[in-house]
Design an enzyme around this catalytic site. Structure first.
Site, mmCIF file in Angstrom:
data_model
loop_
_atom_site.group_PDB
_atom_site.id
_atom_site.type_symbol
_atom_site.label_atom_id
_atom_site.label_comp_id
_atom_site.label_asym_id
_atom_site.label_seq_id
_atom_site.Cartn_x
_atom_site.Cartn_y
_atom_site.Cartn_z
ATOM 1 N N ASN A 28 3.205 51.303 -38.484
ATOM 2 C CA ASN A 28 4.632 51.561 -38.261
ATOM 3 C C ASN A 28 5.300 50.474 -37.428
ATOM 4 O OD1 ASN A 28 7.024 53.486 -37.688
ATOM 5 N ND2 ASN A 28 6.154 53.138 -35.642
ATOM 6 N N ASP A 32 0.603 49.758 -29.195
ATOM 7 C CA ASP A 32 1.868 49.013 -29.122
ATOM 8 C C ASP A 32 1.667 47.804 -28.209
ATOM 9 O OD1 ASP A 32 4.682 48.360 -29.207
ATOM 10 O OD2 ASP A 32 5.094 50.488 -29.556
ATOM 11 N N TYR A 79 13.086 40.404 -43.390
ATOM 12 C CA TYR A 79 12.802 41.853 -43.342
ATOM 13 C C TYR A 79 12.678 42.404 -44.752
ATOM 14 C CZ TYR A 79 13.344 46.641 -41.432
ATOM 15 O OH TYR A 79 13.154 47.947 -41.051
ATOM 16 N N LYS A 90 9.260 44.064 -46.114
ATOM 17 C CA LYS A 90 9.213 45.487 -46.480
ATOM 18 C C LYS A 90 8.961 45.650 -47.980
ATOM 19 C CE LYS A 90 9.942 47.065 -42.299
ATOM 20 N NZ LYS A 90 8.876 47.770 -41.558
ATOM 21 N N THR A 122 17.174 54.508 -33.948
ATOM 22 C CA THR A 122 16.175 53.982 -33.007
ATOM 23 C C THR A 122 16.702 52.657 -32.446
ATOM 24 O OG1 THR A 122 14.987 52.564 -34.531
ATOM 25 C CG2 THR A 122 14.323 54.888 -34.517
HETATM 26 N N1 LIG Z 1 15.312 52.531 -37.426
HETATM 27 C C1 LIG Z 1 15.606 52.132 -38.655
HETATM 28 O O1 LIG Z 1 16.775 52.065 -39.040
HETATM 29 C C2 LIG Z 1 14.488 51.793 -39.601
HETATM 30 C C3 LIG Z 1 14.727 51.928 -40.975
HETATM 31 C C4 LIG Z 1 13.702 51.608 -41.857
HETATM 32 C C5 LIG Z 1 12.478 51.192 -41.385
HETATM 33 N N2 LIG Z 1 12.281 51.064 -40.031
HETATM 34 C C6 LIG Z 1 10.955 50.635 -39.596
HETATM 35 O O2 LIG Z 1 10.410 51.633 -38.769
HETATM 36 C C7 LIG Z 1 9.367 51.069 -37.963
HETATM 37 C C8 LIG Z 1 9.489 51.582 -36.551
HETATM 38 O O3 LIG Z 1 10.687 51.050 -36.002
HETATM 39 P P1 LIG Z 1 11.686 51.916 -35.112
HETATM 40 O O4 LIG Z 1 12.865 52.198 -35.934
HETATM 41 O O5 LIG Z 1 10.954 53.030 -34.473
HETATM 42 O O6 LIG Z 1 12.144 50.806 -34.059
HETATM 43 P P2 LIG Z 1 11.651 50.560 -32.566
HETATM 44 O O7 LIG Z 1 12.142 49.194 -32.236
HETATM 45 O O8 LIG Z 1 12.073 51.685 -31.717
HETATM 46 O O9 LIG Z 1 10.060 50.572 -32.669
HETATM 47 C C9 LIG Z 1 9.308 49.490 -33.149
HETATM 48 C C10 LIG Z 1 8.023 49.452 -32.360
HETATM 49 O O10 LIG Z 1 7.185 48.399 -32.885
HETATM 50 C C11 LIG Z 1 6.611 47.745 -31.768
HETATM 51 N N3 LIG Z 1 6.202 46.380 -32.126
HETATM 52 C C12 LIG Z 1 6.996 45.315 -32.395
HETATM 53 N N4 LIG Z 1 6.243 44.227 -32.632
HETATM 54 C C13 LIG Z 1 4.954 44.610 -32.510
HETATM 55 C C14 LIG Z 1 3.707 43.937 -32.634
HETATM 56 N N5 LIG Z 1 3.651 42.631 -32.922
HETATM 57 N N6 LIG Z 1 2.571 44.638 -32.445
HETATM 58 C C15 LIG Z 1 2.619 45.964 -32.134
HETATM 59 N N7 LIG Z 1 3.764 46.653 -32.002
HETATM 60 C C16 LIG Z 1 4.918 45.985 -32.185
HETATM 61 C C17 LIG Z 1 7.691 47.753 -30.719
HETATM 62 O O11 LIG Z 1 7.156 47.505 -29.415
HETATM 63 C C18 LIG Z 1 8.252 49.144 -30.888
HETATM 64 O O12 LIG Z 1 7.575 50.090 -30.087
HETATM 65 C C19 LIG Z 1 9.518 49.556 -38.123
HETATM 66 O O13 LIG Z 1 8.535 49.086 -39.028
HETATM 67 C C20 LIG Z 1 10.896 49.409 -38.729
HETATM 68 O O14 LIG Z 1 11.026 48.229 -39.469
HETATM 69 C C21 LIG Z 1 13.246 51.368 -39.138
#
Ligand SMILES: NC(=O)c1ccc[n+]([C@@H]2O[C@H](COP(=O)([O-])OP(=O)(O)OC[C@H]3O[C@@H](n4cnc5c(N)ncnc54)[C@H](O)[C@@H]3O)[C@@H](O)[C@H]2O)c1
Length: 268
Positions: free
Chosen positions: A89, A41, A154, A158, A189
């Site tokens: 992720n 991360d 986004y 995606k 999250t």
């Molecule tokens: N929570 C939702 O509603 C949801 C729904 C669908 C998909 N997602 C996807 O799930 C994945 C995880 O997100 P989450 O929900 O845990 O949110 P989150 O914000 O808690 O976690 C995202 C993580 O990605 C890290 N990150 C961001 N930019 C980065 C980079 N350039 N290099 C390395 N790490 C980086 C952040 O530091 C963070 O730890 C993401 O791809 C998000 O798009 C989330």
């Protein structure tokens, strides 16, 4: 080639965005199975201590840095001897959703959410192949299947990630690697913090991060190559059924047969 090692003692998983909401929930599930977890991360004291508290190794990574993706995989192999699963992720969404399209923000989201995945697959593929096969699991989103009017970048990133997973699946299968996409709806999250009040006001259910993590583990143990798993509150985890496209017709109205070299695998 040896058989893939399932999630358990002796296996090694890399999780990008490993200290965020899904990353933490997944790390917990994998640590319960004694998987060695490397959480990659952005570098911060907070992220380092989150990984440490969960019993994961931390490695600093900005997924938009192509060379850094390769270096992290090399480090995982050097320190832990192998890589069995890569969870790509890391992701962000747009910070605002006004009517103007902010191209800088659009590019930033695509850079992280799509190209971060492409670089991650490219870096992890040879290492997982060397381990005898395994899994690559991409956290896409429902927005990749049902674009969000509020976040074009986004949706593009995606949707692109899902297309990339489907396109790469056959060649990775030949390396013993199963690549899948996870497509959650809105989940609990930090990424939804900006709009959380909207869900609360509308009494709209959001998915617990642990439920998404269960799907991510399933994708490693029993995912189908190229599948996109939708996760919705009250529905659970289901593979998305892609509709076909109309076939080309010859001058005489027969269905035209696509040249074999270009034919999509039947599973897609
Ligand atoms: N929570 C939702 O509603 C949801 C729904 C669908 C998909 N997602 C996807 O799930 C994945 C995880 O997100 P989450 O929900 O845990 O949110 P989150 O914000 O808690 O976690 C995202 C993580 O990605 C890290 N990150 C961001 N930019 C980065 C980079 N350039 N290099 C390395 N790490 C980086 C952040 O530091 C963070 O730890 C993401 O791809 C998000 O798009 C989330």
């Amino acid at each position: 080639m040896t058989s893939p090692t399932p999630p358990g003692p002796g296996s090694v998983a890399l999780i990008t965005g490993g200290t965020g909401g899904f990353g933490r929930a997944l790390t917990q599930k994998l640590r319960e199975r004694d998987v060695t977890v490397v959480a990659a991360d952005l570098d911060s004291e907070r992220n380092r201590s989150v990984a440490e508290e969960l019993g994961a190794h931390f490695v600093a990574l900005d997924v938009t840095d192509r060379a850094a993706n390769e270096a992290v995989v090399a480090q995982v192999e050097a320190e832990h001897g192998r890589l069995d699963a890569a969870y790509l992720n890391a992701g962000i969404s747009a910070a605002k959703s006004d009517d103007a399209l902010d191209l800088d923000e659009f590019m930033r989201v695509v850079d992280i959410d799509l190209f971060g995945v492409v670089y991650g697959v490219q870096a992890a593929r040879p290492a997982i192949k060397r381990a005898g096969g395994g899994a690559i699991v991409v956290t896409a989103s429902l927005a990749g299947l049902s674009p969000m009017p509020t976040d074009p970048g986004y949706s593009v990133a995606k949707g692109g990630a899902i297309a990339f997973v489907r396109s790469m699946a056959p060649r990775l299968t030949r390396d013993g690697i199963t690549i899948t996409a996870i497509c959650p709806g809105f989940a609990d999250t930090a990424i939804i913090d900006r709009i959380r009040h909207e869900f609360e006001a509308a009494d709209f259910p959001v998915i617990p991060a642990a439920e998404v993590a269960d799907a991510m583990v399933m994708a490693w143990t029993s995912g189908e190559p190229g599948a996109a798993y939708v996760i919705q509150p009250g529905v659970g985890t289901v593979p998305y059924k892609f509709k076909g496209v109309p076939s080309a017709k010859t001058a005489t109205g027969e269905t035209a047969v696509v040249p074999e070299a270009l034919r999509p695998p039947s599973m897609l």
